[in-house]
Write a protein that holds these residues in place. Structure first.
Motif, PDB file in Angstrom:
ATOM      1  N   SER A  42       0.809  -1.225   0.000  1.00 55.82           N
ATOM      2  CA  SER A  42       0.000   0.000   0.000  1.00 55.82           C
ATOM      3  C   SER A  42       0.842   1.274   0.000  1.00 55.82           C
ATOM      4  O   SER A  42       0.555   2.211  -0.730  1.00 55.82           O
ATOM      5  CB  SER A  42      -0.941   0.019   1.200  1.00 55.82           C
ATOM      6  OG  SER A  42      -1.886  -0.995   1.098  1.00 55.82           O
ATOM      7  N   ALA A  43       1.859   1.322   0.837  1.00 55.82           N
ATOM      8  CA  ALA A  43       2.687   2.533   0.917  1.00 55.82           C
ATOM      9  C   ALA A  43       3.403   2.792  -0.402  1.00 55.82           C
ATOM     10  O   ALA A  43       3.416   3.927  -0.903  1.00 55.82           O
ATOM     11  CB  ALA A  43       3.689   2.405   2.058  1.00 55.82           C
ATOM     12  N   SER A  46       0.884   3.907  -3.062  1.00 52.85           N
ATOM     13  CA  SER A  46       0.419   5.262  -2.775  1.00 52.85           C
ATOM     14  C   SER A  46       1.430   6.302  -3.247  1.00 52.85           C
ATOM     15  O   SER A  46       1.062   7.322  -3.846  1.00 52.85           O
ATOM     16  CB  SER A  46       0.169   5.412  -1.273  1.00 52.85           C
ATOM     17  OG  SER A  46      -0.146   6.731  -0.948  1.00 52.85           O
ATOM     18  N   ASN A 109       3.487  10.780   4.799  1.00 54.94           N
ATOM     19  CA  ASN A 109       2.682   9.619   4.453  1.00 54.94           C
ATOM     20  C   ASN A 109       2.449   8.835   5.727  1.00 54.94           C
ATOM     21  O   ASN A 109       3.351   8.699   6.557  1.00 54.94           O
ATOM     22  CB  ASN A 109       3.398   8.720   3.445  1.00 54.94           C
ATOM     23  CG  ASN A 109       3.360   9.293   2.055  1.00 54.94           C
ATOM     24  OD1 ASN A 109       2.314   9.712   1.590  1.00 54.94           O
ATOM     25  ND2 ASN A 109       4.493   9.317   1.396  1.00 54.94           N
ATOM     26  N   SER A 110       1.255   8.305   5.889  1.00 51.18           N
ATOM     27  CA  SER A 110       0.992   7.487   7.058  1.00 51.18           C
ATOM     28  C   SER A 110       0.213   6.249   6.652  1.00 51.18           C
ATOM     29  O   SER A 110      -0.499   6.238   5.645  1.00 51.18           O
ATOM     30  CB  SER A 110       0.245   8.272   8.138  1.00 51.18           C
ATOM     31  OG  SER A 110      -0.997   8.696   7.665  1.00 51.18           O
ATOM     32  N   GLY A 111       0.376   5.224   7.427  1.00 49.21           N
ATOM     33  CA  GLY A 111      -0.321   3.974   7.173  1.00 49.21           C
ATOM     34  C   GLY A 111      -0.743   3.357   8.485  1.00 49.21           C
ATOM     35  O   GLY A 111      -0.148   3.620   9.528  1.00 49.21           O
ATOM     36  N   TRP A 123      -7.052  -1.667   6.580  1.00 52.90           N
ATOM     37  CA  TRP A 123      -5.738  -1.070   6.399  1.00 52.90           C
ATOM     38  C   TRP A 123      -5.870   0.111   5.457  1.00 52.90           C
ATOM     39  O   TRP A 123      -6.778   0.186   4.645  1.00 52.90           O
ATOM     40  CB  TRP A 123      -4.735  -2.082   5.862  1.00 52.90           C
ATOM     41  CG  TRP A 123      -5.036  -2.595   4.494  1.00 52.90           C
ATOM     42  CD1 TRP A 123      -4.673  -2.045   3.299  1.00 52.90           C
ATOM     43  CD2 TRP A 123      -5.789  -3.761   4.160  1.00 52.90           C
ATOM     44  NE1 TRP A 123      -5.135  -2.797   2.248  1.00 52.90           N
ATOM     45  CE2 TRP A 123      -5.825  -3.861   2.750  1.00 52.90           C
ATOM     46  CE3 TRP A 123      -6.427  -4.741   4.907  1.00 52.90           C
ATOM     47  CZ2 TRP A 123      -6.464  -4.883   2.089  1.00 52.90           C
ATOM     48  CZ3 TRP A 123      -7.071  -5.759   4.239  1.00 52.90           C
ATOM     49  CH2 TRP A 123      -7.084  -5.829   2.855  1.00 52.90           C
ATOM     50  N   CYS A 125      -3.233   3.451   3.615  1.00 57.04           N
ATOM     51  CA  CYS A 125      -1.992   4.204   3.487  1.00 57.04           C
ATOM     52  C   CYS A 125      -2.307   5.428   2.642  1.00 57.04           C
ATOM     53  O   CYS A 125      -2.833   5.298   1.544  1.00 57.04           O
ATOM     54  CB  CYS A 125      -0.922   3.354   2.820  1.00 57.04           C
ATOM     55  SG  CYS A 125       0.608   4.234   2.591  1.00 57.04           S
ATOM     56  N   LYS A 126      -2.039   6.602   3.186  1.00 53.02           N
ATOM     57  CA  LYS A 126      -2.345   7.809   2.443  1.00 53.02           C
ATOM     58  C   LYS A 126      -1.494   8.977   2.916  1.00 53.02           C
ATOM     59  O   LYS A 126      -0.898   8.927   3.979  1.00 53.02           O
ATOM     60  CB  LYS A 126      -3.824   8.146   2.526  1.00 53.02           C
ATOM     61  CG  LYS A 126      -4.333   8.409   3.929  1.00 53.02           C
ATOM     62  CD  LYS A 126      -5.844   8.459   3.993  1.00 53.02           C
ATOM     63  CE  LYS A 126      -6.387   9.804   3.685  1.00 53.02           C
ATOM     64  NZ  LYS A 126      -7.816   9.932   3.910  1.00 53.02           N
ATOM     65  N   SER A 142      -1.197  10.373  12.486  1.00 50.73           N
ATOM     66  CA  SER A 142      -1.476   9.047  11.935  1.00 50.73           C
ATOM     67  C   SER A 142      -2.339   8.215  12.881  1.00 50.73           C
ATOM     68  O   SER A 142      -3.305   7.577  12.478  1.00 50.73           O
ATOM     69  CB  SER A 142      -0.164   8.320  11.648  1.00 50.73           C
ATOM     70  OG  SER A 142      -0.419   7.043  11.158  1.00 50.73           O
TER      71      SER A 142
END
Length: 150
Positions: A42-43, A46, A109-111, A123, A125-126, A142
């Protein structure tokens, strides 16, 4: 690692533009995978999805790296179902953020991921909406997004 950790900082390699349609198609496939079966990418997806307008060859190299990671970790799976003898529900939330990783707008960025009885149920990530002034503030932002979910 699904993505080179120095990807955002290294602007020297691959300055030629890459085919935008092919890049968007690959990002679309990766978005489908990370939303449905592979939250571990995801990270990376993103970050790479932010480059869909005018992607460079260096961006395409990172997309191929994510596909290579998927091929090498094809046996990773999400566990579905109850695990253990404990009759009480246990909720665990993990969150992380990188402080000001985007060098253009300085946003973090946080997840995060939410587990119910050791089963991953959510879950994300954005990129954060605000600019954090410290790594502690980025981490707090976050984590604070998850409290309304529980």
């Amino acid at each position: 690692m699904p993505m080179n950790t120095g990807y955002r900082k290294d602007k020297s390699t691959g300055s030629e533009e890459f085919d935008e349609v092919k890049y968007k198609s690959a990002i679309g496939a990766l978005l489908y995978l990370c939303n449905n079966t592979r939250p571990d990418i995801s990270a990376s997806v993103s970050i790479l999805a932010q480059q869909t307008k005018g992607p460079l060859n260096r961006d395409w190299v990172e997309v191929k790296r994510v596909f290579k990671y998927l091929k090498e970790t094809i046996d990773l799976k999400l566990k579905i179902g109850y695990e253990g003898d404990n009759k009480t529900d246990v909720v665990k939330v993990y969150a992380d953020a990188d402080w000001a990783s985007d060098l253009q707008d300085r946003k973090s960025n946080s997840g995060d991921c939410i587990f119910l009885n050791n089963m991953l149920v959510s879950w994300q990530c954005k990129k954060q909406q605000c600019v954090s002034l410290s790594s502690t503030e980025a981490e707090y932002t976050s984590v604070s997004r998850n409290w309304f979910v529980i």
